[in-house]
Design a protein around this motif. Structure first.
Motif, PDB file in Angstrom:
ATOM      1  N   SER A  41       0.841  -1.201   0.000  1.00 60.44           N
ATOM      2  CA  SER A  41       0.000   0.000   0.000  1.00 60.44           C
ATOM      3  C   SER A  41       0.875   1.250   0.000  1.00 60.44           C
ATOM      4  N   TYR A  42       0.221   2.397  -0.131  1.00 60.05           N
ATOM      5  CA  TYR A  42       0.961   3.656  -0.122  1.00 60.05           C
ATOM      6  C   TYR A  42       0.100   4.771   0.462  1.00 60.05           C
ATOM      7  N   LYS A  43       0.768   5.829   0.885  1.00 58.86           N
ATOM      8  CA  LYS A  43       0.123   7.074   1.269  1.00 58.86           C
ATOM      9  C   LYS A  43       0.742   8.176   0.416  1.00 58.86           C
ATOM     10  N   ALA A  44      -0.002   9.276   0.212  1.00 57.74           N
ATOM     11  CA  ALA A  44       0.500  10.279  -0.726  1.00 57.74           C
ATOM     12  C   ALA A  44       0.092  11.694  -0.334  1.00 57.74           C
ATOM     13  N   ASP A  45       0.870  12.656  -0.855  1.00 56.20           N
ATOM     14  CA  ASP A  45       0.643  14.073  -0.607  1.00 56.20           C
ATOM     15  C   ASP A  45       0.917  14.856  -1.885  1.00 56.20           C
ATOM     16  N   LEU A  46       0.283  16.023  -1.997  1.00 52.64           N
ATOM     17  CA  LEU A  46       0.434  16.849  -3.188  1.00 52.64           C
ATOM     18  C   LEU A  46       0.621  18.307  -2.801  1.00 52.64           C
ATOM     19  N   LEU A  47       1.564  18.969  -3.470  1.00 52.53           N
ATOM     20  CA  LEU A  47       1.747  20.413  -3.377  1.00 52.53           C
ATOM     21  C   LEU A  47       1.340  21.029  -4.706  1.00 52.53           C
ATOM     22  N   SER A  48       0.495  22.050  -4.666  1.00 60.07           N
ATOM     23  CA  SER A  48       0.106  22.755  -5.884  1.00 60.07           C
ATOM     24  C   SER A  48       0.003  24.245  -5.578  1.00 60.07           C
ATOM     25  N   SER A  49      -0.082  25.049  -6.608  1.00 57.31           N
ATOM     26  CA  SER A  49      -0.155  26.487  -6.398  1.00 57.31           C
ATOM     27  C   SER A  49      -1.521  26.881  -5.829  1.00 57.31           C
ATOM     28  N   ARG A  50      -1.529  27.945  -5.066  1.00 53.58           N
ATOM     29  CA  ARG A  50      -2.770  28.474  -4.513  1.00 53.58           C
ATOM     30  C   ARG A  50      -3.301  29.581  -5.411  1.00 53.58           C
ATOM     31  N   ILE A  51      -4.587  29.543  -5.704  1.00 52.62           N
ATOM     32  CA  ILE A  51      -5.197  30.600  -6.504  1.00 52.62           C
ATOM     33  C   ILE A  51      -5.313  31.841  -5.622  1.00 52.62           C
ATOM     34  N   GLN A  52      -4.685  32.921  -6.056  1.00 58.54           N
ATOM     35  CA  GLN A  52      -4.597  34.117  -5.223  1.00 58.54           C
ATOM     36  C   GLN A  52      -5.923  34.874  -5.118  1.00 58.54           C
ATOM     37  N   HIS A  53      -6.190  35.374  -3.911  1.00 60.78           N
ATOM     38  CA  HIS A  53      -7.340  36.257  -3.648  1.00 60.78           C
ATOM     39  C   HIS A  53      -8.644  35.632  -4.154  1.00 60.78           C
ATOM     40  N   ALA A  54      -8.830  34.349  -3.840  1.00 64.62           N
ATOM     41  CA  ALA A  54      -9.999  33.632  -4.366  1.00 64.62           C
ATOM     42  C   ALA A  54     -10.790  32.969  -3.244  1.00 64.62           C
ATOM     43  N   GLN A  55     -12.084  32.784  -3.499  1.00 67.16           N
ATOM     44  CA  GLN A  55     -12.987  32.050  -2.615  1.00 67.16           C
ATOM     45  C   GLN A  55     -13.778  31.060  -3.445  1.00 67.16           C
ATOM     46  N   ASP A  56     -14.209  29.975  -2.787  1.00 63.44           N
ATOM     47  CA  ASP A  56     -15.054  29.042  -3.533  1.00 63.44           C
ATOM     48  C   ASP A  56     -16.465  29.615  -3.634  1.00 63.44           C
ATOM     49  N   LEU A  57     -17.248  29.040  -4.544  1.00 59.55           N
ATOM     50  CA  LEU A  57     -18.578  29.583  -4.813  1.00 59.55           C
ATOM     51  C   LEU A  57     -19.508  29.512  -3.610  1.00 59.55           C
ATOM     52  N   VAL A  58     -19.305  28.525  -2.755  1.00 60.13           N
ATOM     53  CA  VAL A  58     -20.158  28.440  -1.565  1.00 60.13           C
ATOM     54  C   VAL A  58     -19.928  29.656  -0.677  1.00 60.13           C
ATOM     55  N   ALA A  59     -18.661  29.997  -0.471  1.00 55.34           N
ATOM     56  CA  ALA A  59     -18.341  31.166   0.351  1.00 55.34           C
ATOM     57  C   ALA A  59     -18.850  32.451  -0.293  1.00 55.34           C
ATOM     58  N   VAL A  60     -18.673  32.568  -1.603  1.00 55.54           N
ATOM     59  CA  VAL A  60     -19.107  33.774  -2.316  1.00 55.54           C
ATOM     60  C   VAL A  60     -20.621  33.929  -2.269  1.00 55.54           C
ATOM     61  N   LEU A  61     -21.330  32.835  -2.600  1.00 53.34           N
ATOM     62  CA  LEU A  61     -22.794  32.902  -2.687  1.00 53.34           C
ATOM     63  C   LEU A  61     -23.463  32.975  -1.321  1.00 53.34           C
ATOM     64  N   SER A  62     -22.719  32.708  -0.277  1.00 50.55           N
ATOM     65  CA  SER A  62     -23.244  32.888   1.077  1.00 50.55           C
ATOM     66  C   SER A  62     -23.286  34.361   1.454  1.00 50.55           C
ATOM     67  N   GLU A  63     -22.543  35.169   0.686  1.00 53.87           N
ATOM     68  CA  GLU A  63     -22.442  36.590   0.997  1.00 53.87           C
ATOM     69  C   GLU A  63     -23.187  37.485   0.009  1.00 53.87           C
ATOM     70  N   LYS A  64     -23.222  37.076  -1.270  1.00 59.32           N
ATOM     71  CA  LYS A  64     -23.802  37.975  -2.264  1.00 59.32           C
ATOM     72  C   LYS A  64     -24.285  37.200  -3.483  1.00 59.32           C
ATOM     73  N   ALA A  65     -25.151  37.851  -4.261  1.00 64.74           N
ATOM     74  CA  ALA A  65     -25.595  37.293  -5.539  1.00 64.74           C
ATOM     75  C   ALA A  65     -24.582  37.677  -6.616  1.00 64.74           C
ATOM     76  N   LEU A  66     -24.490  36.849  -7.651  1.00 61.95           N
ATOM     77  CA  LEU A  66     -23.583  37.109  -8.755  1.00 61.95           C
ATOM     78  C   LEU A  66     -24.357  37.592  -9.971  1.00 61.95           C
ATOM     79  N   ALA A  67     -23.726  38.460 -10.727  1.00 58.46           N
ATOM     80  CA  ALA A  67     -24.341  38.977 -11.950  1.00 58.46           C
ATOM     81  C   ALA A  67     -24.452  37.868 -12.986  1.00 58.46           C
ATOM     82  N   GLU A  68     -25.379  38.044 -13.929  1.00 56.49           N
ATOM     83  CA  GLU A  68     -25.618  37.014 -14.941  1.00 56.49           C
ATOM     84  C   GLU A  68     -24.366  36.716 -15.762  1.00 56.49           C
TER      85      GLU A  68
END
Length: 254
Positions: A134-161
């Motif tokens: 068996s194995y265990k694993a880890d990943l490093l990737s870049s972080r998207i700057q100044h970003a939030q997921d849609l759940v966090a965004v839509l919990s605060e405000k509506a988005l334009a069409e």
């Protein structure tokens, strides 16, 4: 040739093997790589953890300063099982070869998406530790700057069409190139401060190039819709309507 393309073409990757530990890393980004960089303890000791997020396990946000003292913000994630199996065996997987591991597959897919200049994280490094069969694993990737997921965004405000249409159009770009996202949901779509759209978390994602089989695209979209409806029922405030979904679909189909 664009600067982005030049950067991708000159990126160098290296492999590091130390006993039962195998790592693959972006040598262009990390000149002083060590396997310990795939452990939270390494970053804790350097006081370089900038935040965290809770899911199946803890996802760590870390800061790395290169030889030119330029800071890079990365995401460190350990691979955990979900569902019932995760309660029995939280993070061990059957080893059938390095290239078949979850980490290697996601890393390779992220590399491919970089060549296509798709809005997704850049792969930095992965680590696979073998334990017998068996194995265990880890990943490093870049972080998207100044970003939030849609759940966090839509919990605060509506988005334009037009933002909803842009979300749909972005998903279409991935699908057009045969990129299958195993868990396309509202948590795995990010909006940055300029309302640019990104997709993250490509664990168990695949490159699907058979033009005849398109059902997976419809399944992806249905899964995404269910995730919006789930958050709508769960949260007291969540700005999502059928009109929003139709705008997203117009962007996807346009």
């Amino acid at each position: 040739m664009t600067q982005a393309t030049k950067t991708i073409n000159t990126t160098k990757f290296s492999k590091l093997e130390q006993g039962k530990v195998t790592c693959f890393f972006n040598q262009t980004l990390i000149t002083d790589f060590s396997a310990n960089m795939l452990s939270p303890n390494y970053w804790q000791q350097k006081d370089a953890i900038t935040g965290s997020a809770q899911g199946r396990g803890t996802t760590w946000f870390v800061a790395y300063n290169d030889n030119n003292n330029i800071q890079h913000d990365w995401v460190l994630r350990h691979y955990y099982r979900g569902g019932l199996m995760g309660k029995i065996n939280k993070d061990s997987y059957w080893f059938s070869g390095l290239e078949s591991t979850r980490a290697a597959c996601e890393f390779a897919l992220l590399r491919h998406m970089q060549t296509l200049q798709l809005p997704a994280p850049e792969p930095v490094a992965y680590r696979v530790i073998q334990h017998g069969l068996s194995y265990k694993a880890d990943l490093l990737s870049s972080r998207i700057q100044h970003a939030q997921d849609l759940v966090a965004v839509l919990s605060e405000k509506a988005l334009a069409e037009d933002v909803w249409r842009r979300i749909g159009a972005t998903i279409k770009r991935f699908h057009h190139h045969g990129i299958y996202h195993h868990d396309l949901n509202s948590h795995n779509i990010l909006l940055d401060d300029k309302e640019q759209v990104f997709l993250i978390d490509f664990d168990r994602g695949e490159l699907r190039t058979n033009p005849v089989k398109t059902g997976w695209k419809l399944e992806n979209m249905a899964r995404l819709q269910r995730s919006f409806l789930k958050e709508l029922k769960k949260l007291e405030q969540f700005y999502f309507t059928e009109k929003n979904w139709q705008a997203l679909l117009r962007g996807y189909q346009g």
